[in-house]
Write a protein that holds these residues in place. Structure first.
Motif, PDB file in Angstrom:
ATOM      1  N   GLU A   1       0.720  -1.141  -0.079  1.00  0.00           N
ATOM      2  CA  GLU A   1       0.008  -0.205   0.065  1.00  0.00           C
ATOM      3  C   GLU A   1       0.797   1.393   0.103  1.00  0.00           C
ATOM      4  N   ALA A   2       1.933   1.118   0.394  1.00  0.00           N
ATOM      5  CA  ALA A   2       2.737   2.459   0.486  1.00  0.00           C
ATOM      6  C   ALA A   2       3.593   2.743  -0.857  1.00  0.00           C
ATOM      7  N   MET A   3       3.654   1.828  -1.841  1.00  0.00           N
ATOM      8  CA  MET A   3       4.154   2.098  -3.296  1.00  0.00           C
ATOM      9  C   MET A   3       2.976   2.827  -4.056  1.00  0.00           C
ATOM     10  N   ASP A   4       3.597   3.788  -4.869  1.00  0.00           N
ATOM     11  CA  ASP A   4       2.832   4.889  -5.588  1.00  0.00           C
ATOM     12  C   ASP A   4       2.314   4.385  -6.978  1.00  0.00           C
ATOM     13  N   PHE A   5       3.016   3.123  -7.681  1.00  0.00           N
ATOM     14  CA  PHE A   5       2.731   2.659  -8.913  1.00  0.00           C
ATOM     15  C   PHE A   5       2.834   1.145  -8.937  1.00  0.00           C
ATOM     16  N   TRP A   6       2.019   0.644  -9.697  1.00  0.00           N
ATOM     17  CA  TRP A   6       2.157  -0.903  -9.499  1.00  0.00           C
ATOM     18  C   TRP A   6       1.749  -1.351 -11.116  1.00  0.00           C
TER      19      TRP A   6
END
Length: 127
Positions: free
Chosen positions: A112-117
């Protein structure tokens, strides 16, 4: 905005190897000096799990279950992220995602802390 596209998934027998790739594109990636890239996976019926990360200084981290078997790397010229997976086990079966956080002071295994997936690539290991 970043666009991440994974490839390289497939079905192999236990003990085999796969190499995943993630192509990263977008203005934010090219202009951020500090970032975190990672590989995450989601097994059927389970939550997303951080597997390994690499930062803009090439510092890497791995979860214990893949240490010595998986290797993360990046090609900064080609804007690509890789995951070499050896000695694969049935419990490695999952959809594998690359993800990015930028800017990033430090890396994290928190999905959830990442910005892009990316959209993921399926890895299936048979016994």
């Amino acid at each position: 905005e970043l666009d991440l596209v994974e490839s390289g998934g497939g079905s192999v027998q236990a003990g085999g190897s796969l190499r995943l790739a993630c192509v990263i594109s977008g203005y934010a990636y090219m202009t951020n000096e500090n970032y975190c890239l990672g590989w995450f996976r989601q097994a059927p019926g389970k939550e997303h799990e951080g597997v390994t990360t690499i930062d803009s200084k090439d510092s890497t981290s791995y979860i214990d279950s893949v240490k010595g078997r998986f290797t993360i790397s990046q090609d900064k010229q080609e804007n690509k992220l890789f995951l070499q997976m050896n000695s694969l086990k049935p419990e490695d079966t999952a959809v594998y995602y690359c993800a990015a956080k930028m800017p990033a002071i430090h890396c994290t295994f928190d999905w959830e802390a990442m910005d892009f997936w990316g959209n993921g690539t399926l890895v299936n290991i048979s016994s």
